[in-house]
Design an enzyme around this catalytic site. Sequence first.
Site, PDB file in Angstrom:
ATOM      1  N   TYR A 161       0.832  -1.202   0.000  1.00  0.00           N
ATOM      2  CA  TYR A 161       0.000   0.000   0.000  1.00  0.00           C
ATOM      3  C   TYR A 161       0.867   1.252   0.000  1.00  0.00           C
ATOM      4  CZ  TYR A 161      -3.322   3.518   1.624  1.00  0.00           C
ATOM      5  OH  TYR A 161      -4.081   4.652   1.750  1.00  0.00           O
ATOM      6  N   LYS A 165       1.114   3.852  -3.213  1.00  0.00           N
ATOM      7  CA  LYS A 165       0.568   5.197  -3.070  1.00  0.00           C
ATOM      8  C   LYS A 165       1.641   6.269  -3.282  1.00  0.00           C
ATOM      9  CE  LYS A 165      -3.752   4.351  -2.421  1.00  0.00           C
ATOM     10  NZ  LYS A 165      -4.768   4.797  -3.418  1.00  0.00           N
TER      11      LYS A 165
END
Length: 291
Positions: A161, A165
């Site tokens: 993640y 991102k």
Amino acid sequence: MSDGVLAGKAALVTGANQGLGLEIARRYLDAGAQVFICARNSELLAAAKAELAERAGGADRVASMAADVADVEQVDALVAAATERFPHLSILVNNAGVYGPKGSIEEVDWEQWTAAIAVNLFGSILPVRALLPQLRRQGGGKIVQLSGGGATSPLPGLSSYAASKAAVVRFAETLSLELADDHVDVNCIAPGALNTRLLDEVLEAGPEAVGEDFYRRSLEQQRSGGTPLELGAELAVWLGSAASDGITGKLLSAKWDPWRDLPEHRADLDSDVYTLRRIVPADRSMDWGDV
């Protein structure tokens, strides 16, 4: 945002069958836009479309299609359907995202790790690739990427993640320069700590997987209610509107940044303000490290 600021506009919003994506779709409708939504779960998507159609007073301004944003063929079909339904579509909101596996990098399932990268990163690039020819033909448009805390700080136990991102933000910054002459503004939103299904996943995973500190902060977030979805959605509306014309290549916090006032500071924004950058010793008042 005032009603009507997106009147005459049409937007494609990914990951919009629940959570922030659905709230963004609601706010876009309230601002006067036509909205095409997508997500992988067709049952939830149908329910979201029905809710939005009722909110809009009919189905004329709302359309949907189930799609996996990490799949090239599905994304191409999605953009083709969206632009056929709304030929003047000029706003893309890439909201679809997942946390991915939770735990140390040597222990998590590798296929799950790469799948999260595919959704979060490729899923914010493929719709751009598919829609860009239309935006160029139309003479401009808006691309809004959803990022978050994973882009600006390490997240032990959530490496896919965090890495994806951060990559989303750097992609947006790079894309903004590629499109500088095409009048397409590209920006990222950090919506804040949201009490959505992603928070539920973290709490279910427990402190062993996500770390004691992140788990503790997640519990506090659950108790406090987190950042209201409305803040990120309002920023998404603003970035899709003419009010933000010319502001591009930025990562903006819905909660902490004075984004409504940014037009007053356009000259200052032609810099690395609100971008990812490397911190050097002088930035922290240290007297070493300079060559």
